[in-house]
Design a protein around this motif. Structure first.
Motif: not given
Length: 358
Positions: A56-58, A320-325, A152-157
Motif C-alpha cells: 500500500m502507498k498513497k 468504509p469510504g473506499d472508492i473502487l471500480t 477516498g479518505r484513505e487513498a492508497r494502492e
C-alpha cells in the motif's frame, strides 16, 4: 490463509479489529494515534503487522466522484438491506435456472452465514463450468496478483494475491481457473473446499470440485488424488483407485460451452458423495459473481464501500469510504476472496435489480 475464524478469537481473528477495542492498544488506549504513526484503523498495525499492507502507498489524484463523496453527497438508491435481500433472491433464482438442484444461498460472501447455505460438489462443477463463459471471470482466474488504486479518505494502492496455491498439482497439471473456500472454528460448518478447471498433460480439460477437507494440506492432497483417479478411471472404468478423506468430491470432463446444458445430468468420472450438499464457504462468491455480472456493466464504474458492506473474514483490506471500480470488486472477490467486496457487489447489483423492478 484461506480461512475464516469464527466465533472463537485466535490470532487470525484480530484482522479487522482495532487494538483499543480489545484493550491491547500500542499507544494511549482510546486515542486516535499509536506509536506506529497511524490513526486507529481496522485492522490495527500493532496487532496485524501486514497493515498498512506492504504494497500500500498513497494513491494519486482523486476524481470527481470522490470529491462529491468527500462533500458528503451520497448517491441515491435502494437501502442496502433491501438491495442485498433482492440480490440473494436473484442468486437462488439463477441457481435454479442453471440447474443447481442441491444448492441454496442465504448470504453473498459465504461467511458469516448458516448451515442453510449449501452446495453439492456436482453443483459446484456446474457453476464453475457455467461461470467460465463469462470473459470477465476467465480473465481473473489465471492471475496470481492484482494491483488496484483505492480512492477516498484513505487513498492508497493495494496489491492482492490469489488464495489458490497448489504447487504439487501445478507440477503435473495446468490450472485454468480456481476458487477456494474455507471456514473453521464453527464445528458444524468447518471445512476447506475448492473448485477448479484444469488441463491434463495430454491437453484434455477437466473440472474438479472438493468439499469438506480437514485442512488446506489435506484439501490439496485429496484434490490431486481425485484428479489422478479421474484420469485412471477414464482409461479403465474398472480400475481400483485411491480413497480420499474429504467429505465430497467430483471430477468430470470439461464440456464445450456450445454443448453444455447445466440442467442436464453432469456425467462424473470420479466422485464421492457428489450429490450430498454442504456449506460451500467462499465458493459462494462464484454464484455472487455470475449473478451480479448479469446486472452490472462498465467495469470501470466507481462505487463507494459503505459501512454495511464491511464483512469480517477473508480479504479484510477495505474501509468504509473506499472508492473502487467494479473490476476491483471482482478481483477482490476472486483472488483474496474478500467478503467485503462480495457484499458490496451484492448491494450494488441489488440496487440495479430494484431499479429494474421499479
Amino acid at each position: 490463509r484461506d480461512l475464516h475464524s469464527f466465533p472463537t478469537r485466535r490470532s487470525s481473528d484480530l484482522r479487522g479489529t482495532r487494538a483499543r477495542d480489545i484493550g491491547r492498544c500500542g499507544g494511549t488506549r482510546g486515542q486516535e494515534t499509536c506509536p506506529t504513526g497511524t490513526r486507529c484503523l481496522s485492522p490495527c498495525p500493532t496487532l496485524v503487522p501486514s497493515f498498512p499492507h506492504p504494497t500500500m502507498k498513497k494513491a494519486g489524484e482523486i476524481g470527481m466522484f470522490e470529491n462529491e463523496m468527500k462533500k458528503g453527497h451520497k448517491p441515491p438508491g435502494t437501502p442496502a438491506k433491501k438491495a442485498k435481500k433482492l440480490f440473494i433472491q436473484e442468486m437462488n433464482t439463477k441457481a435454479q435456472q442453471i440447474g443447481l438442484t442441491r444448492s441454496r444461498f442465504v448470504e453473498p460472501a459465504g461467511f458469516p452465514s448458516t448451515t442453510e447455505q449449501v452446495m453439492s460438489t456436482r453443483d459446484m462443477l456446474k457453476l464453475m463450468i457455467y461461470a467460465s463463459r463469462y470473459q470477465e471471470l476467465a480473465a481473473i482466474w489465471n492471475k496470481k496478483i492484482y494491483a488496484m488504486k483505492i480512492h477516498g479518505r484513505e487513498a492508497r494502492e493495494l496489491t492482492v494475491q490469489t488464495t489458490v496455491r497448489l504447487p504439487q498439482i501445478e507440477a503435473e497439471y495446468e490450472i485454468l481457473g480456481a476458487k477456494t473456500g474455507a471456514i473453521w472454528g464453527t464445528n458444524e460448518m468447518d471445512g476447506f473446499h475448492i473448485v477448479l478447471l484444469f488441463a491434463a498433460p495430454d491437453g484434455k480439460k477437466y473440472a474438479a470440485a472438493l468439499r469438506g477437507a480437514a485442512s488446506p494440506a489435506k484439501r490439496a492432497r485429496d484434490l490431486k488424488i481425485a484428479m489422478d483417479n479421474a484420469l485412471i478411471l477414464e482409461k479403465n472404468p474398472k480400475a481400483k483407485v485411491q480413497d480420499i478423506e474429504s467429505e465430497s468430491a467430483a471430477v468430470c470432463r470439461l464440456p464445450d460451452q456450445s454443448e453444455f446444458n447445466p440442467k442436464a445430468d453432469l456425467p462424473l468420472i470420479f466422485s464421492k458423495n457428489a450429490d450430498v450438499p454442504g456449506h460451500p464457504a467462499s465458493v459462494t462468491k462464484l454464484m455472487t459473481a455470475v449473478t451480479a455480472l448479469d446486472y452490472v456493466s462498465g467495469l470501470e464504474e466507481q462505487f463507494m464501500i459503505q459501512e454495511t458492506d464491511i464483512t469480517p473474514g477473508m480479504g479484510d483490506y477495505f474501509l468504509p469510504g473506499d472508492i473502487l471500480t467494479l473490476k476491483d470488486l471482482l478481483y477482490g472477490m476472486m483472488l483474496p476472496s474478500s467478503n467485503t467486496c462480495a457484499t458490496a457487489m451484492a448491494r450494488i447489483a441489488g440496487e440495479k435489480i430494484a431499479a429494474r423492478l421499479n
